[in-house]
Design a protein around this motif. Structure first.
Motif, PDB file in Angstrom:
ATOM      1  N   LEU A 123      13.367 -10.067  18.017  1.00 64.97           N
ATOM      2  CA  LEU A 123      13.520 -10.330  16.584  1.00 64.97           C
ATOM      3  C   LEU A 123      12.182 -10.224  15.864  1.00 64.97           C
ATOM      4  CD1 LEU A 123      15.471 -11.163  14.355  1.00 64.97           C
ATOM      5  CD2 LEU A 123      14.972 -13.557  14.892  1.00 64.97           C
ATOM      6  N   ALA A 124      11.140 -10.760  16.484  1.00 64.52           N
ATOM      7  CA  ALA A 124       9.812 -10.676  15.871  1.00 64.52           C
ATOM      8  C   ALA A 124       9.362  -9.226  15.747  1.00 64.52           C
ATOM      9  CB  ALA A 124       8.808 -11.471  16.711  1.00 64.52           C
ATOM     10  N   ALA A 125       9.613  -8.438  16.788  1.00 60.33           N
ATOM     11  CA  ALA A 125       9.214  -7.032  16.758  1.00 60.33           C
ATOM     12  C   ALA A 125       9.969  -6.265  15.677  1.00 60.33           C
ATOM     13  CB  ALA A 125       9.469  -6.401  18.130  1.00 60.33           C
ATOM     14  N   MET A 126      11.267  -6.499  15.582  1.00 59.40           N
ATOM     15  CA  MET A 126      12.065  -5.787  14.583  1.00 59.40           C
ATOM     16  C   MET A 126      11.648  -6.193  13.171  1.00 59.40           C
ATOM     17  SD  MET A 126      15.894  -5.539  16.229  1.00 59.40           S
ATOM     18  CE  MET A 126      16.090  -7.279  16.558  1.00 59.40           C
ATOM     19  N   THR A 127      11.346  -7.483  12.992  1.00 57.23           N
ATOM     20  CA  THR A 127      10.919  -7.954  11.674  1.00 57.23           C
ATOM     21  C   THR A 127       9.594  -7.319  11.268  1.00 57.23           C
ATOM     22  OG1 THR A 127      12.035 -10.064  12.059  1.00 57.23           O
ATOM     23  CG2 THR A 127      10.383 -10.002  10.318  1.00 57.23           C
ATOM     24  N   ALA A 128       8.644  -7.297  12.205  1.00 56.14           N
ATOM     25  CA  ALA A 128       7.334  -6.719  11.889  1.00 56.14           C
ATOM     26  C   ALA A 128       7.458  -5.238  11.548  1.00 56.14           C
ATOM     27  CB  ALA A 128       6.394  -6.922  13.080  1.00 56.14           C
ATOM     28  N   GLY A 129       8.193  -4.498  12.366  1.00 56.20           N
ATOM     29  CA  GLY A 129       8.360  -3.063  12.103  1.00 56.20           C
ATOM     30  C   GLY A 129       9.097  -2.808  10.812  1.00 56.20           C
ATOM     31  N   GLY A 130      10.148  -3.590  10.565  1.00 54.25           N
ATOM     32  CA  GLY A 130      10.937  -3.396   9.352  1.00 54.25           C
ATOM     33  C   GLY A 130      10.149  -3.701   8.094  1.00 54.25           C
ATOM     34  N   LEU A 131       9.381  -4.774   8.115  1.00 50.73           N
ATOM     35  CA  LEU A 131       8.588  -5.127   6.933  1.00 50.73           C
ATOM     36  C   LEU A 131       7.508  -4.088   6.663  1.00 50.73           C
ATOM     37  CD1 LEU A 131       8.166  -9.003   7.366  1.00 50.73           C
ATOM     38  CD2 LEU A 131       9.595  -7.773   5.707  1.00 50.73           C
ATOM     39  N   TRP A 132       6.891  -3.594   7.740  1.00 51.07           N
ATOM     40  CA  TRP A 132       5.842  -2.588   7.549  1.00 51.07           C
ATOM     41  C   TRP A 132       6.425  -1.308   6.949  1.00 51.07           C
ATOM     42  CZ3 TRP A 132       0.972  -3.691   7.345  1.00 51.07           C
ATOM     43  CH2 TRP A 132       0.023  -2.681   7.393  1.00 51.07           C
ATOM     44  N   SER A 133       7.576  -0.929   7.412  1.00 55.93           N
ATOM     45  CA  SER A 133       8.222   0.268   6.867  1.00 55.93           C
ATOM     46  C   SER A 133       8.709   0.024   5.443  1.00 55.93           C
ATOM     47  CB  SER A 133       9.399   0.665   7.759  1.00 55.93           C
ATOM     48  OG  SER A 133       9.979   1.871   7.319  1.00 55.93           O
ATOM     49  N   ALA A 134       9.183  -1.192   5.181  1.00 55.75           N
ATOM     50  CA  ALA A 134       9.651  -1.526   3.826  1.00 55.75           C
ATOM     51  C   ALA A 134       8.520  -1.422   2.815  1.00 55.75           C
ATOM     52  CB  ALA A 134      10.243  -2.937   3.818  1.00 55.75           C
ATOM     53  N   LEU A 135       7.290  -1.657   3.273  1.00 58.76           N
ATOM     54  CA  LEU A 135       6.149  -1.538   2.368  1.00 58.76           C
ATOM     55  C   LEU A 135       6.038  -0.107   1.829  1.00 58.76           C
ATOM     56  CD1 LEU A 135       3.563  -2.601   1.077  1.00 58.76           C
ATOM     57  CD2 LEU A 135       2.357  -2.152   3.229  1.00 58.76           C
ATOM     58  N   ALA A 136       6.234   0.867   2.719  1.00 51.86           N
ATOM     59  CA  ALA A 136       6.208   2.269   2.266  1.00 51.86           C
ATOM     60  C   ALA A 136       7.376   2.550   1.325  1.00 51.86           C
ATOM     61  CB  ALA A 136       6.249   3.205   3.468  1.00 51.86           C
ATOM     62  N   GLY A 137       8.530   1.961   1.644  1.00 45.57           N
ATOM     63  CA  GLY A 137       9.683   2.145   0.760  1.00 45.57           C
ATOM     64  C   GLY A 137       9.447   1.553  -0.614  1.00 45.57           C
ATOM     65  N   TRP A 138       8.824   0.373  -0.646  1.00 49.68           N
ATOM     66  CA  TRP A 138       8.538  -0.262  -1.933  1.00 49.68           C
ATOM     67  C   TRP A 138       7.549   0.575  -2.751  1.00 49.68           C
ATOM     68  CZ3 TRP A 138       3.883  -2.512  -3.768  1.00 49.68           C
ATOM     69  CH2 TRP A 138       4.021  -3.210  -4.979  1.00 49.68           C
ATOM     70  N   LEU A 139       6.535   1.103  -2.100  1.00 49.69           N
ATOM     71  CA  LEU A 139       5.561   1.951  -2.795  1.00 49.69           C
ATOM     72  C   LEU A 139       6.237   3.187  -3.385  1.00 49.69           C
ATOM     73  CD1 LEU A 139       2.565   1.752  -0.284  1.00 49.69           C
ATOM     74  CD2 LEU A 139       2.679   0.732  -2.563  1.00 49.69           C
ATOM     75  N   LYS A 140       7.206   3.699  -2.643  1.00 52.18           N
ATOM     76  CA  LYS A 140       7.911   4.892  -3.144  1.00 52.18           C
ATOM     77  C   LYS A 140       8.787   4.549  -4.356  1.00 52.18           C
ATOM     78  CE  LYS A 140      11.170   8.509  -1.835  1.00 52.18           C
ATOM     79  NZ  LYS A 140      10.296   9.587  -2.337  1.00 52.18           N
ATOM     80  N   LEU A 141       9.527   3.458  -4.242  1.00 54.63           N
ATOM     81  CA  LEU A 141      10.437   3.091  -5.329  1.00 54.63           C
ATOM     82  C   LEU A 141       9.689   2.555  -6.545  1.00 54.63           C
ATOM     83  CD1 LEU A 141      13.248   1.393  -3.220  1.00 54.63           C
ATOM     84  CD2 LEU A 141      13.317   3.632  -4.324  1.00 54.63           C
ATOM     85  N   ARG A 142       8.603   1.829  -6.314  1.00 53.51           N
ATOM     86  CA  ARG A 142       7.895   1.194  -7.432  1.00 53.51           C
ATOM     87  C   ARG A 142       6.913   2.152  -8.112  1.00 53.51           C
ATOM     88  NH1 ARG A 142       6.074  -0.393 -11.264  1.00 53.51           N
ATOM     89  NH2 ARG A 142       5.367  -2.458 -11.916  1.00 53.51           N
ATOM     90  N   PHE A 143       6.203   2.955  -7.299  1.00 54.74           N
ATOM     91  CA  PHE A 143       5.146   3.804  -7.852  1.00 54.74           C
ATOM     92  C   PHE A 143       5.379   5.297  -7.611  1.00 54.74           C
ATOM     93  CE2 PHE A 143       3.166  -0.289  -6.670  1.00 54.74           C
ATOM     94  CZ  PHE A 143       2.745  -0.696  -7.930  1.00 54.74           C
ATOM     95  N   ARG A 144       6.542   5.635  -7.047  1.00 50.10           N
ATOM     96  CA  ARG A 144       6.842   7.026  -6.710  1.00 50.10           C
ATOM     97  C   ARG A 144       5.809   7.620  -5.753  1.00 50.10           C
ATOM     98  NH1 ARG A 144      10.758   9.159  -9.929  1.00 50.10           N
ATOM     99  NH2 ARG A 144      11.296   7.987 -11.809  1.00 50.10           N
ATOM    100  N   ALA A 145       5.239   6.793  -4.895  1.00 48.30           N
ATOM    101  CA  ALA A 145       4.262   7.270  -3.913  1.00 48.30           C
ATOM    102  C   ALA A 145       4.962   8.118  -2.850  1.00 48.30           C
ATOM    103  CB  ALA A 145       3.574   6.085  -3.251  1.00 48.30           C
ATOM    104  N   ASP A 146       4.353   9.230  -2.499  1.00 50.98           N
ATOM    105  CA  ASP A 146       4.938  10.117  -1.490  1.00 50.98           C
ATOM    106  C   ASP A 146       4.893   9.431  -0.129  1.00 50.98           C
ATOM    107  OD1 ASP A 146       5.476  12.131   0.401  1.00 50.98           O
ATOM    108  OD2 ASP A 146       4.832  13.668  -1.006  1.00 50.98           O
ATOM    109  N   GLU A 147       6.067   9.208   0.447  1.00 51.04           N
ATOM    110  CA  GLU A 147       6.119   8.476   1.717  1.00 51.04           C
ATOM    111  C   GLU A 147       5.480   9.238   2.865  1.00 51.04           C
ATOM    112  OE1 GLU A 147       8.541   9.860   0.203  1.00 51.04           O
ATOM    113  OE2 GLU A 147      10.142  10.600   1.502  1.00 51.04           O
TER     114      GLU A 147
END
Length: 359
Positions: A123-147
């Protein structure tokens, strides 16, 4: 996703079968045979040594399956991102963060029973990986940053962060190396085949692939995710939340890559180490493309690439062919996949033109 990346994905996503992938692999091996012949080695002997080492014995097959685990999990994660229209290539960093989270949790729960330790590590591993990937998703949705850019850069940040942790707060006090304390037996995945390193992570891979397949092809959510990936504007017009499913693709990709880190720590290394991955996250990009962004196809592609990597060393020692040739073959597979897509488009245009002339 940038236009060139979207174009490449579109070419690599033919709806019919895996014939294109098979042809690409065969062509890559054919060109590889020419390169082997150039160093005065019989290609048949070299390939025989390679596959005999990877598949010809109990131990070899076990090692191939062990190597399949991280490649398949990362490949499945990348596939889910691709299907949502996200060119998420950050599996390497997500794997590292998943590994360090699993290792830290296993150390913190030393003495606890396996039924508690292993799920907590996963669970800890999945949470860490998911949150790190979500950061890229947030940058894309919020600032249109190229993933494509953000996920690559986040890989470097994640690996450096893990290096800091392993040289500092998480380092084994009794070792000069950058690694955590060795995990208890309760924090290790059980071995499935005595005398080998084949661990229960292979079962996790099979379950993950089936779940991804069912979600993509049998559930409404998977249908929406695929529509978002194929045509975001059409999905938006149909009332589908593009942002939600795009973020879902990012998060699921990170979760699966983090799970790969957990499997490596709990199944192979028995602790978190600084060199956890030899590039599983990057090779998994090719695996996802070769598998035509299909969960079951990814399984087959991961097994093939694992066999190539396991057999490479034996091919070098037995036949005198540099083991790095397998890296060349992997690159050729990508080139032929893209070439097949371009050729298919060109052939379709020719057929359309001829039909118009016939009218």
């Amino acid at each position: 996703m940038s236009d060139p990346a979207r174009e490449i994905l579109a070419r690599l996503r033919p709806p019919k079968g895996f014939v294109g992938s098979l042809v690409a692999v065969l062509m890559a091996f054919l060109v590889g045979a020419v390169l082997i012949a150039c160093v005065d080695v019989n290609p048949i002997d070299a390939y025989a040594a390679l596959f005999d080492a990877a598949l010809g014995s109990r131990d070899g097959l076990a090692e191939t399956l062990v190597r399949t685990v991280p490649l398949a999990l990362c490949g499945l994660g990348i596939t889910m991102g691709f299907r949502a229209g996200a060119f998420n290539v950050g599996a390497e960093g997500q794997l590292y963060l998943g590994g360090v989270a699993a290792g830290a949790t296993g150390v913190a729960l030393a003495g606890a029973p396996a039924w508690l330790t292993l799920p907590a590590m996963g669970l800890a591993a999945m949470t860490a990986g998911g949150l790190w990937s979500a950061l890229a998703g947030w940058l894309k949705l919020r600032f249109r940053a190229d993933e494509l850019i953000t996920t690559i850069m986040l890989n470097y940040v994640a690996i450096d962060l893990v290096g800091y942790l392993l040289h500092g707060p998480l380092q084994d006090p009794n070792s000069p190396l950058a690694q955590t304390t060795r995990l208890d037996a309760a924090a290790r995945l059980p071995v499935l085949l005595p005398g080998t390193r084949l661990h229960a992570g292979v079962l996790i891979v099979i379950v993950a692939a089936l779940l991804c397949h069912v979600f993509l092809w049998k559930r409404v959510g998977g249908f929406h995710l695929r529509i978002v990936g194929l045509n975001p504007q059409a999905a938006k017009n149909a009332g589908i939340s593009v942002g939600r499913y795009l973020m879902l693709g990012f998060i699921v990709g990170g979760v699966l890559a983090g799970l790969a880190g957990f499997a490596e720590v709990a199944g192979i290394q028995r602790r978190m180490i600084e060199t956890l991955s030899p590039g599983f996250g990057y090779t998994a990009i090719i695996v996802a493309l070769l598998g035509r962004t299909s969960p079951l196809g990814v399984l087959a592609a991961a097994f093939l690439f694992a066999a190539l990597q396991i057999g490479a060393t034996t091919m070098e020692s037995a036949a005198g062919v540099p083991g790095t040739l397998t890296v060349v073959i992997q690159g050729l597979v990508v080139l032929f996949l893209i070439g097949a897509g371009a050729f298919a488009g060109w052939a379709a245009n020719i057929v359309t033109h001829l039909r118009r002339l016939g009218r």
